[in-house]
Write an enzyme that holds these catalytic residues in place. Sequence first.
Site, PDB file in Angstrom:
ATOM      1  N   ASP A  16       8.607 -27.081  -1.325  1.00  0.00           N
ATOM      2  CA  ASP A  16      10.100 -26.851  -0.970  1.00  0.00           C
ATOM      3  C   ASP A  16      10.250 -27.222   0.473  1.00  0.00           C
ATOM      4  O   ASP A  16      10.647 -26.481   1.194  1.00  0.00           O
ATOM      5  CB  ASP A  16      10.006 -25.402  -0.876  1.00  0.00           C
ATOM      6  CG  ASP A  16       9.526 -24.624  -2.305  1.00  0.00           C
ATOM      7  OD1 ASP A  16       9.746 -25.180  -3.233  1.00  0.00           O
ATOM      8  OD2 ASP A  16       8.974 -23.687  -2.290  1.00  0.00           O
ATOM      9  N   GLU A 186      18.913 -23.425  -8.672  1.00  0.00           N
ATOM     10  CA  GLU A 186      18.266 -23.203  -7.415  1.00  0.00           C
ATOM     11  C   GLU A 186      18.295 -24.007  -6.343  1.00  0.00           C
ATOM     12  O   GLU A 186      18.759 -25.157  -6.246  1.00  0.00           O
ATOM     13  CB  GLU A 186      17.097 -22.508  -7.811  1.00  0.00           C
ATOM     14  CG  GLU A 186      16.238 -23.393  -8.237  1.00  0.00           C
ATOM     15  CD  GLU A 186      14.689 -22.886  -8.682  1.00  0.00           C
ATOM     16  OE1 GLU A 186      14.874 -21.445  -8.663  1.00  0.00           O
ATOM     17  OE2 GLU A 186      14.110 -23.570  -9.231  1.00  0.00           O
TER      18      GLU A 186
END
Length: 489
Positions: A16, A186
């Site tokens: 991430d 997302e």
Amino acid sequence: MTTSFGDPVLPGFRPDPSVCRVGADYYLVTSSFEWFPGLPVFHSRDLVNWRRLGSALDRASQLDLDGCGPSRGLFAPTIRHHDGVFHLVCTLMDGPGHFVVTATDPAGPWSEPHWLDGEGFDPSLFFDDGPDGGDGRAWFTAARVLDEAAGRTEIWMREYLPGERRLTGPEHVLWSGSHPGARWSEAPHLYRVDGTYLLLTAEGGTDVDHSVVAARADHVTGPYKGTAGNPVLPPSEGPVTCTGHADLVQTPCGDWRAVLLGVRPGSAIGRETFLSRITWDDGRPVFTPVVHTGRRRPLHDDFATLSADWSTLRTPTARFWTTGDGLRLQLRPERLGERTTPSLLARPQEEPDCDVSTELHFTPGAPGEEAGLAVVLDDDRHLVFLRTAEGLTLRHGTEVLTGVPVPPGPILLGVRIRGFRHTFAHAAPDGAWQDLATVEATFLAPLFTSVHIGLYATSNGRPSTSQALFTWFDLAYQRTSASGPDFSL
């Protein structure tokens, strides 16, 4: 297209990624989940070679991970710079939720968390003050779940007041995916490019269907329309898979790059940070992987100090280690397999094939006292190779796989890792290595987190004053998946 990725620019447990630039300097953060210190911060001048600065959450007062389950904790941070201040937003899952920490120096210290309103995960910040216009306002975006079983989510936004570290004003729903059946929209990030607003999100979940989609709008609050040819980064079939969760940054000369996560299948190293070159096709970002070959230098750590690459599971309430003459671990009742902070210091595995070894000085002082090497995915999935009162024991969780008696005194412990194949070995300090057992450890296959290799000691539920001394720790990476050499000491 994605089959041409080279090595990760940040290998091992680096999922991430988010990046920002200040002048000629780039700063990057990644998720850390249940590991502490939280949210590692890196610096680079070329987006390929990175140096660890520290962690944004490195004090117990900032972060309490007590009881945090595997693959929970800190999800998907975003780092941005505005008016001389770094703002880092993240979500503490199963906790109070979204927060922001700030610093004028990315090496720290970072502030205590300011908690932000709102549901969901994967928060981001956008400062609308670019060179091509903008009204100077700041915005907070995040994803939230509408139907977990169906993977239906939506991206929402509110204004962010950077001076007050809080949200204000009405909520705006920006996006729910590139098509009606889209799953797991997302990781939203907003940018202003050529006078219009670009929304970049991940889609398809973080496994092999992971992708990147884009949408454009004339106004920051929308409406957003998907760009032609979505996904702009389709699911990859390898050798690097699961690519997605991208964040864009513009170089000083005006070019664009993206950092993103990806997975090299076949081992337990999990999600890593890769780099892509971005060009533009009628407002649509085009991803071209940056190919390079990284070389991992052998590590020899004699623990003069404890480097920032060592982590604990969850937040320790007090230090259980000392350094200076090797690493001394205090034996404590806590153990792996519990939702606690055991006496474990570990670092991410960065290549599929590696050799690990250490020298242990430890004599159990009571039943249940043990210390040695640990290969840890999470509380429930780990291998431990320990000196006990009976000798050496190899366990998968609580299951004893094998053991061998050994004489008292210092001992060398090691593990050769080739993908999921783990061979554990031992030796006297002046003797030859002896293999004890090989484990096909496919149960270490990661999802959100990935394997850490570390040093561990426990008294298994009883108070203890004993310590285990590890005089050094060696880590060497192999570039082939062959059986490889024996340990080189």
